[in-house]
Motif scaffolding. Structure first.
Motif, mmCIF file in Angstrom:
data_model
loop_
_atom_site.group_PDB
_atom_site.id
_atom_site.type_symbol
_atom_site.label_atom_id
_atom_site.label_comp_id
_atom_site.label_asym_id
_atom_site.label_seq_id
_atom_site.Cartn_x
_atom_site.Cartn_y
_atom_site.Cartn_z
ATOM 1 N N TYR A 1 31.495 -34.454 -27.948
ATOM 2 C CA TYR A 1 30.574 -35.289 -28.787
ATOM 3 C C TYR A 1 30.831 -36.552 -28.118
ATOM 4 O O TYR A 1 29.890 -37.562 -28.019
ATOM 5 C CB TYR A 1 30.797 -35.153 -30.100
ATOM 6 C CG TYR A 1 30.259 -33.877 -30.880
ATOM 7 C CD1 TYR A 1 28.954 -33.630 -30.886
ATOM 8 C CD2 TYR A 1 31.308 -32.890 -31.031
ATOM 9 C CE1 TYR A 1 28.659 -32.372 -31.304
ATOM 10 C CE2 TYR A 1 30.795 -31.791 -31.340
ATOM 11 C CZ TYR A 1 29.628 -31.366 -31.465
ATOM 12 O OH TYR A 1 28.955 -29.950 -31.858
ATOM 13 N N GLY B 1 35.946 -32.833 -30.435
ATOM 14 C CA GLY B 1 35.355 -34.205 -30.806
ATOM 15 C C GLY B 1 35.131 -34.790 -29.215
ATOM 16 O O GLY B 1 34.461 -35.776 -29.133
ATOM 17 N N ALA B 2 35.944 -34.663 -28.423
ATOM 18 C CA ALA B 2 35.745 -35.051 -27.008
ATOM 19 C C ALA B 2 34.428 -34.690 -26.404
ATOM 20 O O ALA B 2 33.934 -35.384 -25.579
ATOM 21 C CB ALA B 2 36.899 -34.441 -26.145
ATOM 22 N N ARG C 1 32.120 -43.519 -41.233
ATOM 23 C CA ARG C 1 31.913 -42.354 -40.197
ATOM 24 C C ARG C 1 32.159 -40.990 -41.120
ATOM 25 O O ARG C 1 31.563 -40.050 -40.847
ATOM 26 C CB ARG C 1 33.068 -42.387 -39.056
ATOM 27 C CG ARG C 1 32.604 -42.105 -37.892
ATOM 28 C CD ARG C 1 33.492 -42.204 -36.882
ATOM 29 N NE ARG C 1 33.515 -43.739 -36.555
ATOM 30 C CZ ARG C 1 34.860 -44.320 -36.166
ATOM 31 N NH1 ARG C 1 35.912 -43.713 -35.863
ATOM 32 N NH2 ARG C 1 34.692 -45.649 -35.633
ATOM 33 N N ARG D 1 24.413 -30.295 -31.140
ATOM 34 C CA ARG D 1 25.172 -29.144 -31.604
ATOM 35 C C ARG D 1 25.053 -27.909 -30.886
ATOM 36 O O ARG D 1 25.764 -27.221 -30.524
ATOM 37 C CB ARG D 1 25.184 -29.225 -33.092
ATOM 38 C CG ARG D 1 25.730 -30.685 -33.786
ATOM 39 C CD ARG D 1 26.010 -30.417 -35.106
ATOM 40 N NE ARG D 1 27.589 -29.966 -35.384
ATOM 41 C CZ ARG D 1 28.572 -30.773 -35.196
ATOM 42 N NH1 ARG D 1 28.550 -31.956 -35.237
ATOM 43 N NH2 ARG D 1 29.599 -30.315 -35.307
ATOM 44 N N ALA E 1 29.612 -41.359 -31.011
ATOM 45 C CA ALA E 1 29.787 -40.130 -31.078
ATOM 46 C C ALA E 1 29.482 -39.393 -32.285
ATOM 47 O O ALA E 1 28.784 -38.322 -32.541
ATOM 48 C CB ALA E 1 31.437 -39.748 -30.878
ATOM 49 N N ARG F 1 37.433 -43.339 -25.894
ATOM 50 C CA ARG F 1 38.179 -43.477 -27.288
ATOM 51 C C ARG F 1 37.901 -44.747 -27.969
ATOM 52 O O ARG F 1 38.599 -45.270 -28.835
ATOM 53 C CB ARG F 1 39.966 -43.280 -27.100
ATOM 54 C CG ARG F 1 40.448 -42.114 -26.519
ATOM 55 C CD ARG F 1 40.203 -41.115 -27.527
ATOM 56 N NE ARG F 1 40.106 -39.668 -26.971
ATOM 57 C CZ ARG F 1 39.782 -38.664 -27.588
ATOM 58 N NH1 ARG F 1 39.408 -38.950 -28.895
ATOM 59 N NH2 ARG F 1 39.799 -37.525 -26.902
ATOM 60 N N GLY G 1 38.308 -29.917 -34.919
ATOM 61 C CA GLY G 1 37.034 -30.410 -34.872
ATOM 62 C C GLY G 1 36.732 -30.940 -36.504
ATOM 63 O O GLY G 1 37.554 -31.162 -37.256
ATOM 64 N N ARG G 2 35.382 -30.402 -36.565
ATOM 65 C CA ARG G 2 34.768 -30.704 -38.006
ATOM 66 C C ARG G 2 34.122 -29.389 -38.564
ATOM 67 O O ARG G 2 34.064 -29.340 -39.876
ATOM 68 C CB ARG G 2 33.597 -31.692 -37.904
ATOM 69 C CG ARG G 2 34.069 -33.088 -37.539
ATOM 70 C CD ARG G 2 35.095 -33.759 -38.503
ATOM 71 N NE ARG G 2 35.140 -35.083 -38.033
ATOM 72 C CZ ARG G 2 35.965 -35.529 -37.001
ATOM 73 N NH1 ARG G 2 36.588 -34.715 -36.139
ATOM 74 N NH2 ARG G 2 36.035 -36.954 -36.554
HETATM 75 O O1 C5P Z 1 37.382 -35.768 -33.588
HETATM 76 P P1 C5P Z 1 36.928 -37.208 -33.011
HETATM 77 O O2 C5P Z 1 37.151 -38.430 -33.860
HETATM 78 O O3 C5P Z 1 37.220 -37.189 -31.527
HETATM 79 O O4 C5P Z 1 35.242 -36.566 -32.900
HETATM 80 C C1 C5P Z 1 34.225 -37.686 -32.724
HETATM 81 C C2 C5P Z 1 32.877 -37.358 -33.556
HETATM 82 O O5 C5P Z 1 32.318 -36.232 -33.219
HETATM 83 C C3 C5P Z 1 33.336 -37.600 -34.946
HETATM 84 O O6 C5P Z 1 33.010 -38.874 -35.358
HETATM 85 C C4 C5P Z 1 32.279 -36.585 -35.692
HETATM 86 O O7 C5P Z 1 31.275 -37.170 -35.874
HETATM 87 C C5 C5P Z 1 31.823 -35.431 -34.523
HETATM 88 N N1 C5P Z 1 32.292 -34.208 -34.210
HETATM 89 C C6 C5P Z 1 31.782 -33.283 -34.728
HETATM 90 N N2 C5P Z 1 32.065 -31.991 -34.950
HETATM 91 C C7 C5P Z 1 33.132 -31.557 -34.398
HETATM 92 C C8 C5P Z 1 34.163 -32.603 -33.717
HETATM 93 C C9 C5P Z 1 33.578 -33.783 -33.672
HETATM 94 O O8 C5P Z 1 30.702 -33.544 -35.556
HETATM 95 N N3 C5P Z 1 33.427 -30.242 -34.215
#
Ligand code: C5P
Length: 223
Positions: free
Chosen positions: A38, A35-36, A180, A109, A99, A91, A129-130
């Motif tokens: 992004y 996430g960092a 989100r 991506r 982000a 943050r 992550g996601r």
């Molecule tokens: O995890 P975090 O809140 O720091 O992530 C920030 C943004 O990055 C999330 O809202 C998400 O949309 C995106 N993200 C993503 N894929 C990841 C990690 C984060 O799309 N692997």
């Protein structure tokens, strides 16, 4: 020999960060906070006044980020962009919203994929992550999808912000979390879904220690 990876995916605020930090510390493995990446891309775009509608320009930025992660005290990680500490700036609520917008861009991506895979080095990696289990590390032997109700996640974030002296209403937080979530779940590129072979854990009303125990048990079964 391939490096073992544990992927931890799920919506924001479900406790992934805490779980990944504890797993990384207990196992002595590296950690990837995807996430960092992004968030930094979003911050750089905001600072350079690149419109968040210009996918090509944002992706170009993502390809050339001069980024480093430096371990700091109490399990925190300093994030440096061109040598500048931006750990706090990424943050902020405005950066969080931006982000999630840049993360919906396929080109961005793709630009960040190789950087993430390069983090898988011995003795192992815990990846937060996601799309860690679905796209970045599809062969990971242990995949966790950690979720919790939107209300439980909003309450958690509310407590954190209040402790920092920031005032925001629970209703407003719940609204932004739901927005989100919808953006992450419904996007065409790497939407937030559990991998077919992921272990889904709902952390609503469950302690962080108990989630950690469950995951460590699963990790031992795969050694
Ligand atoms: O995890 P975090 O809140 O720091 O992530 C920030 C943004 O990055 C999330 O809202 C998400 O949309 C995106 N993200 C993503 N894929 C990841 C990690 C984060 O799309 N692997």
């Amino acid at each position: 020999m391939s490096v073992p990876v544990i992927t931890v995916d799920g919506p924001g605020g479900a406790g992934k960060g805490t779980l990944c930090y504890s797993l990384g510390s207990q196992l002595g493995w590296h950690m990837l906070d995807s996430g960092a990446l992004y968030r930094v891309t979003a911050l750089a775009a905001l600072e350079d006044e690149i419109p968040l509608s210009d996918d090509d320009a944002v992706a170009e930025l993502a390809r050339h980020l001069k980024l480093s992660f430096v371990p700091a005290a109490e399990g925190l990680t300093q994030v440096l962009l061109d040598g500048r500490d931006i750990s706090l700036a990424i943050r902020s609520e405005s950066c969080s919203a931006a982000a999630s917008k840049v993360a919906a861009m396929g080109e961005v991506r793709a630009a960040l994929l190789a950087r993430q895979r390069q983090m898988a080095v011995a003795p192992g990696l815990v990846a937060d992550g996601r799309d860690m289990g679905t796209v970045v590390f599809p062969d990971a032997p242990l995949k966790i999808f950690l979720t919790a109700s939107a209300r439980a996640r909003a309450e958690r974030r509310h407590r954190q912000l209040m402790a920092k002296g920031e005032s925001v209403t629970l209703a407003r937080l719940l609204e932004t979390i739901e927005e989100r979530d919808a953006r992450d779940r419904n996007r065409a590129e790497s939407p937030l879904v559990p991998a077919n072979d992921a272990l889904v854990i709902d952390s609503t009303g469950i302690s962080a220690d108990s989630v950690l125990d469950t995951v460590l048990q699963e990790a031992r079964l795969r050694e």
